[in-house]
Every structure is written in structure tokens, then in C-alpha cells.
Design a protein around this motif. Structure first.
Motif, short mmCIF file in Angstrom:
data_model
loop_
_atom_site.label_atom_id
_atom_site.label_comp_id
_atom_site.label_asym_id
_atom_site.label_seq_id
_atom_site.Cartn_x
_atom_site.Cartn_y
_atom_site.Cartn_z
N GLY A 44 2.30 1.70 -3.40
CA GLY A 44 1.26 2.15 -4.32
C GLY A 44 0.96 3.64 -4.17
O GLY A 44 0.78 4.36 -5.16
N LYS A 45 0.91 4.10 -2.93
CA LYS A 45 0.65 5.54 -2.69
C LYS A 45 1.79 6.39 -3.23
O LYS A 45 1.57 7.48 -3.76
CB LYS A 45 0.50 5.80 -1.19
CG LYS A 45 -0.84 5.42 -0.61
CD LYS A 45 -1.07 6.13 0.73
CE LYS A 45 -1.23 7.63 0.54
NZ LYS A 45 -1.43 8.35 1.80
N HIS A 70 0.84 -1.20 0.00
CA HIS A 70 0.00 0.00 0.00
C HIS A 70 0.88 1.25 0.00
O HIS A 70 0.59 2.22 -0.72
CB HIS A 70 -0.91 -0.01 1.22
CG HIS A 70 -1.82 1.18 1.31
ND1 HIS A 70 -2.97 1.30 0.56
CD2 HIS A 70 -1.73 2.33 2.05
CE1 HIS A 70 -3.56 2.45 0.84
NE2 HIS A 70 -2.83 3.09 1.75
N GLN A 89 3.55 5.90 -5.78
CA GLN A 89 3.52 5.99 -7.24
C GLN A 89 2.40 6.90 -7.74
O GLN A 89 2.37 7.26 -8.91
CB GLN A 89 3.34 4.59 -7.82
CG GLN A 89 4.54 3.68 -7.59
CD GLN A 89 4.30 2.24 -8.02
OE1 GLN A 89 3.22 1.92 -8.54
NE2 GLN A 89 5.25 1.37 -7.78
N GLU A 90 1.44 7.23 -6.85
CA GLU A 90 0.32 8.06 -7.28
C GLU A 90 0.77 9.49 -7.60
O GLU A 90 1.60 10.03 -6.89
CB GLU A 90 -0.76 8.10 -6.18
CG GLU A 90 -1.43 6.75 -5.96
CD GLU A 90 -2.42 6.79 -4.79
OE1 GLU A 90 -2.53 7.87 -4.16
OE2 GLU A 90 -3.03 5.76 -4.53
#
Length: 496
Positions: free
Chosen positions: A492-493, A489, A495-496
């Protein structure tokens, strides 16, 4: 009627800490009008930690009398009381203590905690905190029922620390607040005592107080209490909160997604959510806030205590200046003692170093950076749980005395941060007391909480810190401490 948030009105915050009892008077526009404190004594014996409940009352009355010598008592409109979380005693039907106060960190009830967790497992899972520690109120109540002679006498009452004070102030027993009742097993979602589970544990329903939400008006100050404290008879008594939640109110973190990050010896985060946040890992749990809000939070075993351990007696201003001039990129995981509890639970966790800090200034900076990275991981973990995290952020605690460190934390987090002028539990209770005038809690905080400084993140530094932050997260995962799903998670954050 006068403006409920008028500078002419005074609201009292009463705070029972570990070492002192405090009274603070705050105007409706946030001016601290007077403050006073009296010391409290404790008795420790191994895992046991006790205080004399009568001293709570005598210390608070002394502090109140001193405060009321500095302002016209006719200005006082209301008060609220906070106390340490999980501190309890037994009292008789007249409110006279029958036992010492078993303090928030009293750890004697190990066996009772195991029984409580087995019997109430389904409820504790539903409420999101999964299990109770021996220091929580319900295991200690079970211990008292087994070992205190008066526990089964007719008319015996369970009181949380604040309940004794509100009883004395009103002249009769009044309801407990849901914040203090949490660790006694109160079902915050259904707003009732879980009678079936408590009955199986041998806890009589007659022992338990009525419970209301924080911010409810409990009653008014009686004549006897007015003589003892100097607080005018008829002053509104508002249901308070635990000291940690009270400090959150004093920081103004009151809207959904708002957070208060307290950097002391350890790091503590307290926020606001419109819904109950349940944590399968059991490291985050929620208080019930005023109104319909929930207050999720977690307490780390890491924090600024690493500085005292690593640099005893150092000139921290000079060390900060040297570290800022040549920071390096090393990171020290800032665990204060063995074992971590937030943002993950790892009883065997120990400090470690990423990189090779060259000299004392770089090692110092590595500690500052480690705390900032851990703080960011806490927010990423909360986001993973579904807690709103995108609201205003205030920084409080002793760590905020270091301006460079506060700016570094803003840069690592990549978000604006605010530093309040005053951030102590007693002021939070004065803010809560002001809601008895009809003002909403956010409105009271807007009027009474003063911000001394705001810091904006440096986008270039935020971007530069990210690769090292991800390396820090990977190191925790590789050691088996951080759940790989949480690490995914985080990546993933990023890469946002």
C-alpha cells in the motif's frame, strides 16, 4: 553565568561496554577534548557471562584520570553514565558487590523467564514488548534470589551496572534511571515498580532502587570519588541511559520521527516517538526517553556480518568498485545466523537468494542490496505500528565506512541521510550531561553533534529498486516469516 553550551565547558560521558570502560570529554560545541579507555575482562561458561563489578569502577577511574590530565578539570560541568542493557548485580547496604555482574547476554535464567512471563504477562503486554528473554534483568534477578546466598540478607540492593558507578561517584546510593530499569520490569508508562507482580515473583520491594527519568540530576561527585577519578568535587551527576540509547543521542536522533540506523554485524534501529509504541509481534519495544519522549527500537539478526561470512579476507574497496560498475539485480537475504528477530520474529529463518548473481561482485552487491531492503522493511514495519518515521535519519556503525553502501541505502529508502562525525555511547552521555546546565536535549545535540556528510537519494534509482524490494517482501511472506498484513501495508505504501 557562562553560556551552558560554551566551547570553554567540558562534559564527560562515561561508557561501560562489554570489552572496555571509556571516558570522553566533549566541549559545549562538540569538540572531543580527550578520550581514554581501559579494558574489561569477562568470564563465560556456557550460557553464563559474568564480570567483576569492582573492575568496572577501577577501569572507569583509570580512564577518567587519564582524560583529566589533558584538560583543566575546572572546565568540567557534568557527567552521565551509560552501561549494557540488562546487566545487574546484588550489593549490600554500603554498595559493596555481593555477586558478580550478570551480563546483558547471560542466558542462564530460562526457567525464571518462563515464570516472569506467566506472572507479568498483562504488564509486559501493556508496555509493548510482550515478554522477557532469559537475558533480561528480571529473570536474572529471580535466578539470583534462588541461587545467591546473600540475596535475602537485610539491606541487599539490586543494582544495574550503571548504578554501582553513580553510587561510587556520589558517595551514597542514588536513583536508577528508567532506561536501565526497563529490563528489570519497571513500569515505564506509570513510572513505578509493578509491586503486585514482583511480589508474586518473590522480589522484595526493599531490593529495588528508586527510579527517575534519564536526564535527571542525581547528585554531585563526592570528595572520595574526586580523589579517585580526578573529576572535581561537586560536578553534577546526570541519570544516564543504556548504551544503545546513548549511541542514539550521539547521533542526534532526538526529535519525534527521527531515527538512527546502526549497521554493524547486525542492523539496529532506534527512534523517537511522542507516544509509547506497542508491537503485537513483540519485536519492537520502547525505552522511556528524556522528558516526555519514547524511544522505540528493534535489533535485527541480519546486517553487515553477512559480508565477513561470505567474503572473508576480501579487498572490500576493490569488490565495492567492481560491484558498483556491474551491480545486477540479485538480492541476498542477509541473515547472519539462524533465526530472525526484527522486523519479524522467525526462529527458523535462514538466508536465501533472489535471482542468480553472476560472479563475486554481483554476489557482493546482492548482500549490500539485501541489507538495504531489510532496512526499508524495518521502517515500513515501524510505520505499520504507528511509529513516526518521517523525521531526520542518521546512519552510524561500521557499515558507514563503505560510501557506496550508504548511498545505496539512501536510494533504496528514498530519503536524505546524515552521517555524524562521532557516534559512540560515551559522546551521547556527554550530550545528556550538558542538559544539567538548563539546555534542552535537542539544543545540546544541535550544539554538540557534528555531521560530517549528508547524502541525497537518487529518485531514479529509488524508483528502479521498488519492484525488486516488493519481490523481496513477497518472498519473506511466502516463507511464512512476514505477516501478510505487514506485506499488504508495504504494498500500500509503495502505491502512494
Amino acid at each position: 553565568m557562562p553560556d551552558p553550551l560554551s566551547p570553554d565547558d567540558a562534559w564527560l560521558g562515561l561508557d561501560l561496554g562489554t570489552q572496555s570502560a571509556r571516558c570522553v570529554a566533549v566541549s559545549g560545541t562538540g569538540q572531543v577534548l580527550a578520550t581514554a579507555a581501559r579494558p574489561l575482562d569477562s568470564h563465560r561458561d556456557g550460557p553464563r557471562h559474568e564480570q567483576d563489578p569492582e573492575q568496572w569502577w577501577s577501569a572507569l577511574t583509570g580512564a577518567c584520570r587519564e582524560v583529566l590530565t589533558h584538560l583543566d578539570p575546572r572546565r568540567v560541568r557534568g557527567l552521565a553514565v551509560d552501561a549494557t542493557s540488562g546487566t545487574i548485580l546484588l550489593a549490600d547496604a554500603a554498595g559493596t558487590p555481593l555477586t558478580p555482574g550478570l551480563m546483558y547476554d547471560d542466558g542462564r535464567a530460562v526457567q525464571q523467564a518462563a515464570e516472569v512471563n506467566e506472572t507479568g504477562s498483562a504488564v509486559w503486554q501493556e508496555l509493548g514488548y510482550r515478554s522477557m528473554q532469559p537475558s533480561w534483568a528480571l529473570p536474572k534477578l529471580r535466578w539470583l534470589l534462588e541461587h545467591a546466598a546473600p540475596a535475602t540478607a537485610a539491606g541487599t540492593r539490586l543494582l544495574h551496572q550503571a548504578d554501582l558507578i553513580t553510587w561510587r561517584l556520589a558517595g551514597h546510593q542514588v536513583a536508577s534511571d528508567a532506561s536501565h530499569a526497563l529490563k528489570s520490569g519497571y513500569h515505564l508508562a506509570e513510572e513505578r515498580w509493578p509491586d503486585k507482580e514482583l511480589s508474586e515473583l518473590g522480589v522484595p520491594h526493599s531490593l529495588l532502587p528508586r527510579v527517575v527519568r534519564s536526564g535527571s540530576v542525581l547528585g554531585t561527585v563526592c570528595a572520595a570519588a574526586a580523589r579517585a577519578t580526578g573529576i572535581p568535587e561537586g560536578t553534577a551527576i546526570v541519570a544516564g541511559m543504556t548504551d544503545g540509547c546513548a549511541a542514539q543521542l550521539s547521533a542526534g536522533a532526538l526529535t519525534p520521527g527521527a531515527w538512527n540506523s546502526v549497521l554493524g554485524t547486525t542492523l539496529v534501529l532506534k527512534g523517537v516517538s511522542p507516544h509509547l509504541v506497542r508491537d503485537p509481534g513483540g519485536v519492537v519495544y520502547c525505552h522511556r526517553g528524556p522528558g516526555d519522549s519514547w524511544l522505540p527500537g528493534g535489533a535485527s539478526s541480519s546486517g553487515a556480518g553477512i559480508i565477513a561470512q561470505q567474503f572473508p579476507g576480501a579487498d572490500l574497496e576493490l569488490l565495492t568498485a567492481r560491484a558498483a560498475a556491474a551491480p545486477g539485480d540479485a538480492v541476498i537475504y542477509p541473515l547472519v545466523s539462524r533465526g530472525e528477530r526484527f522486523p519479524f520474529r522467525a526462529p527458523d529463518a535462514t538466508p536465501f537468494v533472489l535471482g542468480d548473481p553472476a560472479g563475486e561482485p554481483e554476489r557482493f552487491h546482492a548482500c549490500l542490496l539485501g541489507v538495504a531492503y531489510l532496512e526499508r522493511l524495518c521502517f515500513d514495519y515501524l510505520d505499520h505500528l504507528g511509529a513516526p518515521t518521517d523525521g531526520p535519519l542518521t546512519l552510524t556503525g561500521g557499515g558507514t565506512r563503505n560510501h557506496y553502501w550508504s548511498q545505496l541505502r539512501a536510494d533504496v529508502l528514498g530519503r536524505r541521510v546524515s552521517l555524524p562525525e562521532q557516534a559512540e555511547s560515551a559522546i551521547g552521555m556527554a550530550v545528556l550531561a550538558a542538559t544539567s546546565s538548563g539546555a534542552s536535549l535537542p539544543d545540546a545535540a544541535d550544539s554538540m553533534v557534528r555531521i560530517r556528510q549528508e547524502l541525497l537519494p537518487d529518485p531514479e534509482r529509488t524508483a528502479a529498486c521498488q519492484p525488486r524490494y516488493l519481490s523481496f517482501v513477497n518472498a519473506l511472506t511466502q516463507r511464512g516469516w512476514l505477516d501478510p498484513m505487514v506485506a499488504d501495508h508495504v504494498h500500500g505504501k509503495a502505491q502512494e
